[in-house]
Motif scaffolding. Structure first.
Motif, PDB file in Angstrom:
ATOM      1  N   ILE A  31       0.812  -0.871   0.573  1.00  0.00           N
ATOM      2  CA  ILE A  31      -0.195   0.020  -0.074  1.00  0.00           C
ATOM      3  C   ILE A  31       0.754   1.302   0.214  1.00  0.00           C
ATOM      4  O   ILE A  31       0.437   1.726  -0.319  1.00  0.00           O
ATOM      5  CB  ILE A  31      -0.978   0.560   1.019  1.00  0.00           C
ATOM      6  N   TYR A  32       2.203   1.791   0.980  1.00  0.00           N
ATOM      7  CA  TYR A  32       2.946   2.554   0.976  1.00  0.00           C
ATOM      8  C   TYR A  32       3.897   2.752  -0.187  1.00  0.00           C
ATOM      9  O   TYR A  32       3.680   3.626  -1.015  1.00  0.00           O
ATOM     10  CB  TYR A  32       3.945   2.248   1.788  1.00  0.00           C
ATOM     11  N   ALA A  33       3.800   1.828  -1.229  1.00  0.00           N
ATOM     12  CA  ALA A  33       4.623   1.485  -1.980  1.00  0.00           C
ATOM     13  C   ALA A  33       3.817   2.497  -3.209  1.00  0.00           C
ATOM     14  O   ALA A  33       3.758   2.949  -4.374  1.00  0.00           O
ATOM     15  CB  ALA A  33       5.076  -0.118  -3.053  1.00  0.00           C
ATOM     16  N   LEU A  34       2.218   1.839  -3.291  1.00  0.00           N
ATOM     17  CA  LEU A  34       1.320   2.316  -4.047  1.00  0.00           C
ATOM     18  C   LEU A  34       0.604   3.735  -4.043  1.00  0.00           C
ATOM     19  O   LEU A  34      -0.256   4.384  -4.814  1.00  0.00           O
ATOM     20  CB  LEU A  34      -0.389   1.268  -4.355  1.00  0.00           C
ATOM     21  N   PHE A  35       1.543   4.202  -2.983  1.00  0.00           N
ATOM     22  CA  PHE A  35       0.925   6.216  -1.967  1.00  0.00           C
ATOM     23  C   PHE A  35       1.070   6.591  -3.337  1.00  0.00           C
ATOM     24  O   PHE A  35       0.799   8.151  -3.851  1.00  0.00           O
ATOM     25  CB  PHE A  35       1.412   6.382  -1.375  1.00  0.00           C
ATOM     26  N   SER A  36       2.120   6.756  -4.190  1.00  0.00           N
ATOM     27  CA  SER A  36       2.623   7.451  -5.072  1.00  0.00           C
ATOM     28  C   SER A  36       1.763   6.934  -6.348  1.00  0.00           C
ATOM     29  O   SER A  36       2.470   7.589  -7.183  1.00  0.00           O
ATOM     30  CB  SER A  36       4.760   7.623  -5.168  1.00  0.00           C
ATOM     31  N   GLY A  37       1.490   6.596  -6.839  1.00  0.00           N
ATOM     32  CA  GLY A  37       0.817   5.834  -7.776  1.00  0.00           C
ATOM     33  C   GLY A  37       0.759   5.104  -8.293  1.00  0.00           C
ATOM     34  O   GLY A  37       0.751   3.997  -7.587  1.00  0.00           O
ATOM     35  N   LYS A  38      -0.333   4.358  -9.924  1.00  0.00           N
ATOM     36  CA  LYS A  38       0.307   2.728 -10.505  1.00  0.00           C
ATOM     37  C   LYS A  38       0.929   2.822 -10.600  1.00  0.00           C
ATOM     38  O   LYS A  38       2.020   3.189 -11.042  1.00  0.00           O
ATOM     39  CB  LYS A  38      -0.475   3.726 -11.464  1.00  0.00           C
ATOM     40  N   LYS A  39       1.420   1.356 -10.551  1.00  0.00           N
ATOM     41  CA  LYS A  39       2.840   0.332 -10.605  1.00  0.00           C
ATOM     42  C   LYS A  39       2.087  -0.398 -11.576  1.00  0.00           C
ATOM     43  O   LYS A  39       1.452  -1.553 -11.186  1.00  0.00           O
ATOM     44  CB  LYS A  39       3.303   0.090  -9.051  1.00  0.00           C
ATOM     45  N   LEU A  92      -5.996   5.392   3.427  1.00  0.00           N
ATOM     46  CA  LEU A  92      -4.456   4.839   4.332  1.00  0.00           C
ATOM     47  C   LEU A  92      -3.712   5.522   4.476  1.00  0.00           C
ATOM     48  O   LEU A  92      -3.247   5.052   5.583  1.00  0.00           O
ATOM     49  CB  LEU A  92      -5.143   3.626   4.713  1.00  0.00           C
ATOM     50  N   GLU A  93      -3.715   6.122   3.795  1.00  0.00           N
ATOM     51  CA  GLU A  93      -2.303   6.454   3.455  1.00  0.00           C
ATOM     52  C   GLU A  93      -1.777   7.498   4.650  1.00  0.00           C
ATOM     53  O   GLU A  93      -0.781   7.435   5.893  1.00  0.00           O
ATOM     54  CB  GLU A  93      -2.110   7.679   2.515  1.00  0.00           C
ATOM     55  N   PRO A  94      -2.636   8.927   5.618  1.00  0.00           N
ATOM     56  CA  PRO A  94      -2.154   9.127   6.151  1.00  0.00           C
ATOM     57  C   PRO A  94      -2.686   7.855   8.523  1.00  0.00           C
ATOM     58  O   PRO A  94      -1.251   8.245   9.010  1.00  0.00           O
ATOM     59  CB  PRO A  94      -3.551  10.125   7.745  1.00  0.00           C
TER      60      PRO A  94
END
Length: 108
Positions: A31-39, A92-94
Motif C-alpha cells: 500500500i505504501y508503494a502505491l501511495f505514489s501512484g499506479k505501479k 489508509l495513507e495518513p
C-alpha cells in the motif's frame, strides 16, 4: 458490565476484520508503494524488499477482494498489469504514515 464487555468483543472483532484486510506481512509495504501512484507488478516486486512473487500475488488478490487495490490488465504479450489504490485504499495513507512515524520512534 455486560454492555461494556459486548462493546469490547465487538471492537476486537472489528480489529480482526481490519487486520484481515491490511494485516498481512507485506500489505502495508505494498500500500505504501502505491501511495505514489499506479505501479506495474514488476515495479511492486522491486519496491517491496524480500517479497517473493507468490506472496505479492496473494497479497494483491486479498487487497483487491477487499476493495483496497484496483487491478487493470492490458492486452499485451506478455500481459501488462497495473495496480492503483482505490479511494478506500487512499484513505489508509495518513494511518500508515502515522504507524511509520511511531515505528521510527519506538521500534528498533
Amino acid at each position: 458490565m455486560g454492555v461494556k464487555k459486548n462493546k469490547i468483543i465487538g471492537e476486537r472483532c472489528a480489529l480482526q476484520d481490519i487486520l484481515g484486510v491490511i494485516g498481512g506481512k507485506w500489505s502495508m509495504s505494498i500500500i505504501y508503494a502505491l501511495f505514489s501512484g499506479k505501479k506495474r507488478f514488476s515495479e511492486l516486486e522491486r519496491m517491496v524488499p524480500n517479497i517473493n512473487t507468490r506472496m505479492l500475488v496473494k497479497e494483491l488478490k486479498n487487497m483487491e477482494a477487499n476493495g483496497i487495490v484496483k487491478r487493470k490488465v492490458f492486452a499485451t504479450v506478455p500481459p501488462t498489469v497495473e495496480y492503483t489504490l482505490t479511494t478506500k485504499g487512499e484513505k489508509l495513507e495518513p494511518i500508515i504514515n502515522e504507524l511509520y512515524k511511531w515505528g521510527l520512534e519506538y521500534v528498533s
